[in-house]
Write a protein that holds these residues in place. Sequence first.
Motif, short mmCIF file in Angstrom:
data_model
loop_
_atom_site.label_atom_id
_atom_site.label_comp_id
_atom_site.label_asym_id
_atom_site.label_seq_id
_atom_site.Cartn_x
_atom_site.Cartn_y
_atom_site.Cartn_z
N GLU A 1 37.01 29.33 48.24
CA GLU A 1 37.18 29.95 46.70
C GLU A 1 35.98 29.91 46.14
N PHE A 2 34.86 29.22 46.28
CA PHE A 2 33.66 29.29 45.50
C PHE A 2 33.00 30.39 45.94
N LEU B 1 34.55 33.33 46.12
CA LEU B 1 35.09 34.30 45.12
C LEU B 1 34.67 34.02 43.69
N ALA B 2 34.74 32.65 43.50
CA ALA B 2 34.08 32.35 42.10
C ALA B 2 32.49 32.94 41.93
N LYS C 1 31.32 35.46 43.30
CA LYS C 1 31.44 36.88 42.82
C LYS C 1 31.90 37.24 41.48
N ALA C 2 32.72 36.37 40.89
CA ALA C 2 33.22 36.50 39.54
C ALA C 2 32.09 36.06 38.74
N MET C 3 30.94 35.24 39.11
CA MET C 3 30.09 34.74 38.40
C MET C 3 28.99 36.06 38.17
N GLY C 4 29.26 37.29 38.99
CA GLY C 4 28.37 38.15 39.02
C GLY C 4 27.12 38.10 39.99
N LEU C 5 27.15 37.36 40.94
CA LEU C 5 26.15 37.25 42.00
C LEU C 5 26.15 38.49 42.96
N SER C 6 24.93 38.85 43.47
CA SER C 6 25.13 39.88 44.37
C SER C 6 25.44 39.35 45.83
N GLN D 1 22.67 37.12 47.24
CA GLN D 1 22.36 35.82 46.82
C GLN D 1 23.87 35.00 47.14
N LYS E 1 22.68 31.79 48.88
CA LYS E 1 22.74 30.54 47.88
C LYS E 1 23.70 29.88 48.33
N HIS E 2 25.18 30.57 48.40
CA HIS E 2 26.14 29.68 48.53
C HIS E 2 26.80 29.44 50.08
N ARG F 1 28.86 44.44 38.42
CA ARG F 1 28.27 42.80 38.40
C ARG F 1 27.56 42.25 37.39
N ARG G 1 30.73 41.09 35.47
CA ARG G 1 31.18 39.74 35.78
C ARG G 1 30.43 38.66 35.62
N PHE H 1 38.93 29.19 37.25
CA PHE H 1 39.92 29.24 38.20
C PHE H 1 40.72 28.07 38.11
N TYR I 1 37.28 23.65 44.28
CA TYR I 1 37.18 24.31 45.23
C TYR I 1 36.36 25.80 44.68
N ALA I 2 36.39 25.97 43.12
CA ALA I 2 35.71 27.00 42.67
C ALA I 2 34.09 26.75 42.58
N ASN J 1 30.87 25.20 43.97
CA ASN J 1 30.37 24.85 45.40
C ASN J 1 29.96 23.45 45.69
#
Lengths: 369, 256
Positions: free
Chosen positions: A252-253, A255-256, A258-263, A266, A270-271, B83, B86, B94, B99-100, B102
């Motif tokens: 899920e992180f 997706l999170a 992505k929801a933060m606007g990272l490309s 990135q 980074k993740h 982007r 977002r 979430f 889980y959301a 890292n």
Amino acid sequence: MNKSQKSLSQFQLALRQMKQNRFAVFCLWLLGLLYFSAIFADILTPYSYENEERDFAYAPASKIHCLTEQGQFSRPFIYGSAAHFDQNHQRIYVENLQEKYPLRFFVKGDEYKILGLFSCSLRLFSVDAPGRIYLWGADSRGRDLYSRVIYGGRISLSIGLIGVLISYSIGLLVGGIAGFYGGRTDEVLMRICEMLMMFPGFYLLLALRAVVPPSFNSVQVYIAIVVILSFIYWAGLARVIRGMCLSLREREFVLAAKAMGLSDLQIIVKHILPHTLSYSIVSIMLSIPSYILAESGLSLVGLGIQDPYASWGNLLSESMGIVQIRFCPWILIPGIFIFLTVMCFNVVGDALRDCLDPHLRGEKRESCC
Amino acid sequence: MLLNLENLCVRVFSEQGEKSIVHGVSFSVDEQQILGLVGGSGSGKSTTGLAILRLLIPPLVVTEGKIIFQNQDLFALGQDDMRRLRGGAIAMVFQEPLYAFNPVFTIGDQIDEVLVCHTSLSRSQRKKRCLELLDLTEIPDPVRISRSYPHQLSGGLRQRAMMAQALAGNPRLLIADEPTSNLDVTIQAKIMNLFVKLKKELALSIILITHDLGLVQHFSDSVVVMKEGAIVEQGKTNEVIQNPRHPYTRELMRAL
Ligand SMILES: Nc1ncnc2c1ncn2[C@@H]1O[C@H](COP(=O)(O)OP(=O)(O)OP(=O)(O)O)[C@@H](O)[C@H]1O
Ligand SMILES: [Mg+2]
């Protein structure tokens, strides 16, 4: 045990367990020593790698004496020696007791450049000319094997590290992209990897080496070899990283993020890739030897680093005749260094795997509690 | 009007053929309003929320509909503009921050990441802003929390940290997907009060996705009730609660 251990303590735990493996710690120190000596080769050696004296071809190791003929203690010294031929036309070196060369420390010797900038000529030990000190004997052109082995470490040891860095950067990125996007991208990238992996490594190495123009100077050859090695070895890693990323991207992180606007890039760098860190570290440790061996193999057959530059592989190429091995066994010493380095990396890599792999660690914990 | 959904349809394309997940959902969110999106499990609430951010992953595909946010059509926006939106103007919270977030980075690092992405603050300003954000979400001892890893925090703190992260990009709209479902009742109330406070202080609009009509009743200004991918009832919260017209809403009310 908490499922998602924090990374810091995970590494602390790993470190603690690593320390209990005495042999691995020893190997780590040995590796440190090897790299240290390669870095400070200029100071630690009496001669530069190209300093030759034909009169001393295949001279055996100089004996360092502490007692004079009269039986008195003196500072360490060596006798001068000269080559004679015996009845078999075999070269033998006889010490000349009249010539004494005391061992001198921190003396001026062959010049070298610090960081390619400052000229310097300080050397840890040497003897006054015309005497020559051969700690481990000399090669066919009377060059000091000790100096050449230490200098050779620079090439042999750095090729592993640099090669691994390049090919792991490629492998991580390609694996990350393939795993993250999946689908068509994944297909194309993985087929390319498989094509690379299809060829037997060493033959691919030879073939690629043949493409390198002969006009290249040694630095260019060195770079070419590093690039070729990285090119051959990135594919295997990319496949494994891709597999890990395929499952990581479902977390899920991601997706999170992505929801933060990272490309996407990135997110991958980074993740996702940090989660493959412990695998990568172990895998890096275990694959450095193959780079070192590949360079040695290439140099051994004369396709690698060229004389007068020294690498452990091309030092060994001198020992390809039975005569040399029979009468001058010391020219096998570079082989010992290759063996030691490869062994150390493997032992350390294995130990790292044991302590970074959470599954193995879990097993041990259960059995002791 | 901040956000307007018109006839949003989401379908899933799989080997067994395609299936409609969300059919014709339309609602709008006003400035400084909390909208409760309620419905049972599998009613397509999360799907709707993710569709607003264009974050649906195939096989889920938006086949029809229009989403207007601040007078721009989200489906007409380029990837880069989207982007920027977002984590910027539209942020998401979430259900399970464990889980959301890292697991390998500290809370501070992860808030900082959003600040890097959506603001032009310097390093030291970001550090300060991060602590401000944690303070804004009423987290005690922000310095310590910012240095902690997600798993070291309690569920409530973690959810607050997640909200702080969502606020980092100065959002106008917050989509909160079941933000309190994993928390006990007292903490749930505290978090909800925090949402209400943030709404007032920061002039936020919030889409509160939940299956708990009780929460909606107490904290939201308007409500949308979904069932099996379609809206069965919507309106001002007190009107719907006092006078539910659809049997499904009444069913939900009885469960209160
Ligand atoms: N990748 C997918 N493939 C197939 N069907 C999916 C996929 N993702 C979601 N669905 C279906 O879409 C429907 C709506 O899912 P969604 O997650 O939006 O529900 P929800 O209202 O958020 O439920 P919950 O309260 O459990 O979170 C579900 O019936 C689910 O089975
Ligand atoms: Mg959901």
